[in-house]
Each structure stands twice: as C-alpha cells, then as structure tokens.
Design a protein around this motif. Structure first.
Motif, short mmCIF file in Angstrom:
data_model
loop_
_atom_site.label_atom_id
_atom_site.label_comp_id
_atom_site.label_asym_id
_atom_site.label_seq_id
_atom_site.Cartn_x
_atom_site.Cartn_y
_atom_site.Cartn_z
N GLY A 95 1.29 -1.67 0.08
CA GLY A 95 -0.28 -0.76 -0.01
C GLY A 95 1.09 1.28 0.00
N PHE A 96 0.39 2.29 -0.21
CA PHE A 96 1.49 3.80 -0.21
C PHE A 96 -0.41 4.93 0.13
CE2 PHE A 96 -2.10 3.96 -3.60
CZ PHE A 96 -2.39 4.80 -3.28
N ASN A 97 0.85 5.78 0.79
CA ASN A 97 0.12 7.26 1.01
C ASN A 97 0.07 8.27 -0.15
OD1 ASN A 97 1.43 6.22 4.34
ND2 ASN A 97 -0.19 6.95 4.33
N CYS A 98 -0.68 8.91 -0.32
CA CYS A 98 -1.00 9.34 -1.04
C CYS A 98 0.26 10.96 -0.96
CB CYS A 98 -2.08 9.92 -1.34
SG CYS A 98 -2.91 11.16 -2.89
N ASP A 99 0.08 11.38 0.76
CA ASP A 99 0.77 12.11 -0.03
C ASP A 99 2.38 11.75 0.79
OD1 ASP A 99 0.22 11.35 2.68
OD2 ASP A 99 -0.01 12.76 4.07
N ASP A 100 2.28 10.83 0.36
CA ASP A 100 4.36 10.47 0.63
C ASP A 100 5.42 11.09 -0.74
OD1 ASP A 100 6.88 8.98 0.49
OD2 ASP A 100 6.04 7.10 1.62
N GLU A 101 5.99 12.05 -0.47
CA GLU A 101 6.56 12.84 -1.10
C GLU A 101 7.48 12.03 -1.70
OE1 GLU A 101 6.13 15.37 -2.68
OE2 GLU A 101 4.40 15.82 -1.32
N SER A 102 8.15 11.02 -1.65
CA SER A 102 9.22 9.60 -1.53
C SER A 102 8.85 9.10 -3.10
CB SER A 102 9.39 8.84 -0.66
OG SER A 102 8.86 8.15 -0.13
N ILE A 103 7.11 9.17 -3.29
CA ILE A 103 7.06 8.32 -3.78
C ILE A 103 6.14 8.57 -5.40
CG2 ILE A 103 6.83 6.13 -3.11
CD1 ILE A 103 4.05 6.01 -2.32
N ARG A 130 8.34 -3.25 -2.35
CA ARG A 130 8.80 -1.10 -2.30
C ARG A 130 8.22 -1.08 -3.49
NH1 ARG A 130 13.50 1.96 0.42
NH2 ARG A 130 12.94 3.26 1.01
N LEU A 131 7.91 0.53 -3.18
CA LEU A 131 7.25 1.29 -4.14
C LEU A 131 8.07 2.03 -4.96
CD1 LEU A 131 3.78 2.33 -2.89
CD2 LEU A 131 4.61 0.29 -4.62
N ARG A 132 8.94 2.50 -6.12
CA ARG A 132 9.70 2.99 -6.46
C ARG A 132 9.41 4.53 -5.93
NH1 ARG A 132 13.76 0.59 -10.22
NH2 ARG A 132 13.07 -1.27 -10.44
N SER A 164 -11.46 2.74 -4.78
CA SER A 164 -12.04 2.18 -5.51
C SER A 164 -13.75 3.04 -5.47
CB SER A 164 -13.02 0.86 -4.20
OG SER A 164 -13.13 1.66 -2.75
N ASP A 165 -13.67 4.19 -4.64
CA ASP A 165 -14.45 5.53 -5.13
C ASP A 165 -14.05 6.29 -6.66
OD1 ASP A 165 -12.36 7.27 -4.71
OD2 ASP A 165 -13.49 7.48 -2.82
N GLY A 166 -13.67 5.64 -7.15
CA GLY A 166 -13.29 6.08 -8.81
C GLY A 166 -11.69 7.02 -8.28
N THR A 167 -11.18 7.56 -6.96
CA THR A 167 -10.70 8.78 -7.08
C THR A 167 -9.53 8.42 -7.40
OG1 THR A 167 -11.20 9.73 -4.79
CG2 THR A 167 -9.27 10.37 -5.38
N ARG A 168 -8.89 9.05 -8.64
CA ARG A 168 -7.74 8.53 -9.07
C ARG A 168 -6.14 9.67 -9.09
NH1 ARG A 168 -5.59 9.55 -14.62
NH2 ARG A 168 -4.72 7.80 -15.66
N PHE A 169 -4.72 8.76 -8.62
CA PHE A 169 -3.96 10.04 -7.88
C PHE A 169 -2.96 9.86 -8.99
CE2 PHE A 169 -5.64 7.82 -3.98
CZ PHE A 169 -5.96 8.55 -3.73
N THR A 170 -2.64 11.26 -8.79
CA THR A 170 -1.33 11.23 -10.04
C THR A 170 -0.69 12.28 -9.07
OG1 THR A 170 -2.35 13.52 -11.16
CG2 THR A 170 -2.93 11.36 -11.54
N ILE A 171 1.09 12.71 -10.44
CA ILE A 171 1.84 13.89 -9.38
C ILE A 171 1.16 14.99 -9.16
CG2 ILE A 171 4.21 12.05 -9.67
CD1 ILE A 171 4.48 13.79 -12.56
N GLN A 172 0.75 15.23 -10.07
CA GLN A 172 -0.21 16.25 -10.49
C GLN A 172 -1.74 16.83 -9.54
OE1 GLN A 172 0.24 14.60 -13.37
NE2 GLN A 172 2.42 15.61 -13.87
N THR A 173 -2.06 15.31 -8.66
CA THR A 173 -3.14 16.20 -7.93
C THR A 173 -2.32 16.43 -7.34
OG1 THR A 173 -3.68 13.67 -8.33
CG2 THR A 173 -4.53 15.31 -9.73
N GLY A 174 -3.57 16.71 -5.81
CA GLY A 174 -3.42 16.69 -4.25
C GLY A 174 -4.04 15.07 -3.68
N CYS A 175 -3.73 15.59 -2.23
CA CYS A 175 -3.73 14.54 -1.62
C CYS A 175 -5.82 14.49 -0.90
CB CYS A 175 -3.52 14.34 -1.70
SG CYS A 175 -1.77 12.40 -1.91
N GLN A 176 -6.22 15.62 -1.17
CA GLN A 176 -6.98 16.67 0.05
C GLN A 176 -8.33 15.36 0.33
OE1 GLN A 176 -6.72 17.55 -3.26
NE2 GLN A 176 -4.98 19.51 -3.03
N GLY A 177 -8.32 15.07 1.54
CA GLY A 177 -9.56 14.62 2.13
C GLY A 177 -8.66 12.90 2.24
#
Length: 345
Positions: free
Chosen positions: A45-53, A146-148, A160-173
C-alpha cells in the motif's frame, strides 16, 4: 603408462566437476529466470501524500542491458587476459627448468588444456556468485514490494470510490491515509512497467555491478602481482570502484530507487563478492610450492596434498588447506599452480 592413466582419471574427475557445476548454476538460474518472466511482487500500500513516491518517470541513464554487459564482460575479459599471460609465463618458466637433453617430451606441460581449465576455474565461481547475488536481489524485490520513487506517475492508482492519484493532483481528504485497495490505471506505461514500479528494494543495478566489479578488484589484488605494473593495478581497481559508485548514483538521480535501496544493494554485492572469493573460488587456497627441478611428467608430479610422486624435486608442504574449488586440477596443471607463485613479470 601410469602417467597416461592418471591423466585420463583427471579428465574424468574434471568432467564430473563441470557437470555438477552446471547443475548448480542451472538450479540457481531457474528461479531468477522464472521470477523475471512471471514473478508478481507483493502489492504494498501507499500514502498519497508520501513525497518519496511522487517523482516523475525518467529514462535510465544506464539501462539494464548495458549494466549487465559491462558488469560481466569487464571481469570476464580481464580474467581471461590475466590467466593467458600467467599461463604463458608459467609454461616458459617450467620448460626452462627441464633437462634440455630430454627427448621424450614427457616433461612439457599440456599448454592448451591447462589454460582452458585454468580459465574455467576462475570464471565458474564468478558466474556462480553472480547468480547468488541476483537471486538474493530478486527474492528481496518480490517479497518486499517496495514502491519506486516514480510509483504514482507510473501507476496512477485509482481507489474504489473512483479517486485517481497522479503527481499533478493533491491528496485532499486522503492525507495520512494508508491505501491498500487500488488499481493501476496508467495508459502511458505497459503492465511490465507497472509491475516494475513495485520492485524498488533492493537495487538490482547496484547489487550486480557491485558484486561483479568488487570480485574483479579482489581477483586482481590476489592474482595480479607483477611489479612492473606499478600503479596500473590500483588505478584500474579505483576506476572499477568509481564505476560501481556511479552506477548506484544514477539509480537515485533517475528516480528508480530510494537511496537506501542503492546502499543495501551495494552492500549486498560487496558481501557476496567477498564470500565468493573466499569460500567458492580458490584464490586464497594455500599453494604447495616446489624447490628444485622435477623431471617427471606433469601428471605424476604431485597429488592434491603436496605428496611427492616420482619427482626428483623437493616438495615443501604449506599448512594443509585443500583447494576448495579446483581440486580436480591436480593431475592436469599442478605444475602451473606450483610455479605461478614465483612468476615475476
């Protein structure tokens, strides 16, 4: 007739040894090959706000193919050149010690067979150790997952709720939330690249180049003792170490690995190289030494423990330690092993 029978016996022993060596190499090679083709890493798994990935994807400064090529070809070519020069000088020294009136030719060493076997006994432990290092790396990669640093950019995970994370988008919520239920939805990268994004620990580039070139550095330190070279040997060894370090640094600057992945990879390669040279190769095996000029054929000169065998030379026994890799070389090229310690080019 006795020397001929001994030579045949040595050949049979060496054929058996090559067979067992190949079996061991294949046993190590199969899981490496299988993991590369169909291995699936642990889905971490991962944390969306993990700057290292959240770094952008970059092409390799040193591709895997290039890394494997120079990591293997530099040691192989160097070892072959050193062994050829060593062998020719040993043959010359040995033949000069023989009775010039001997017309039987029994005391001439079989140069071609000895040389090929000498090269084999230097390269086989190197290849075996390389597979050990590679398999160790692969086991870590696929079990840890380990994630690169470019994971978010390559995977673009969607939950699952359709939220998609990219390096351009934030992690609000989703700050401080550890996400394990996600799917990679990137269309810019193929499935192989997405799978590879889970294989950060440990750095394969770093561990493999560290093993291969540190092994060569140790080989040169033990084997290459020609006083005429001056600083050439330490210069070559230094350049090899710089190449190892540079390779590791590029993995960090290319966002392929975290710094700790590279560090552990370098340390793993270093440790396996040291263990391979000490416990697998015969580089540190105690050599039996000869004083005087033996007058019998190479096949009858001595056995693996240094006992005299129809030789007029005086054999001095070093503290007993059996050569741990090439003991079947005894009848084929014991003379080379005995005389190469005295070579001074």
């Amino acid at each position: 007739m006795n020397s001929f029978n001994t030579y045949l016996s040595a050949n049979k022993r060496c054929v058996r040894k090559v067979g067992t060596d190949l079996c061991a190499i294949i046993i190590l090679g199969i899981p490496v090959f299988v993991l590369f083709l169909v291995g699936q890493p642990y889905k971490r798994g991962f944390n969306c706000d993990d700057e290292s990935i959240r770094y952008p994807y970059k092409d390799n400064t040193i591709t895997s193919v290039v890394n494997y090529l120079y990591s293997t070809l530099i040691p192989i070519i160097t070892i072959i050149i050193v062994e050829i020069v060593y062998h020719r000088k040993a043959i010359q020294n040995y033949n000069q010690s023989q009775d010039p009136d001997d017309s039987t030719g029994l005391n001439k060493m079989p140069a071609n067979t000895d040389l090929l076997w000498q090269i084999y006994c230097r390269l086989a432990p190197f290849i075996f150790g390389a597979l050990i290092s590679q398999l160790t790396t692969d086991i870590a990669k696929y079990t840890i997952g380990r994630l690169r640093p470019h994971f978010i950019d390559v995977c673009k995970p969607e939950i699952s709720d359709g939220t998609r994370f990219t390096i351009q988008t934030g992690c609000q919520g989703y700050e401080y939330r550890y996400i394990t239920d996600y799917q990679c939805t990137s269309i810019e990268f193929n499935d192989h690249r997405k799978r590879d994004a889970h294989l950060s620990f440990m750095s394969g580039h770093s561990s493999f180049v560290a093993y291969c070139l540190v092994y060569l550095v140790i080989y040169l330190q033990v084997r290459l003792r020609w006083s005429a070279l001056g600083f050439i040997r330490p210069l070559y060894q230094t350049l090899l170490i710089y190449l190892v370090i540079y390779t590791g640094f590029t993995r960090i600057s290319d966002y392929k690995h975290h710094w700790s992945d590279v560090l552990i990879g370098l340390l793993q390669g270093l440790v396996v190289a040291i263990l391979s040279t000490v416990f697998i190769s015969d580089l540190f095996a105690t050599r039996t030494r000869i004083v005087g000029c033996p007058t019998t054929a190479a096949a009858e000169l001595t056995d693996s423990y240094g006992t005299n065998s129809q030789s007029t030379g005086i054999i001095h026994q070093s503290p007993k330690r059996h050569p741990n890799y090439d003991s079947c070389k005894v009848e084929m090229d014991e003379n080379l092993r005995l005389y190469d310690n005295d070579i001074n080019i």
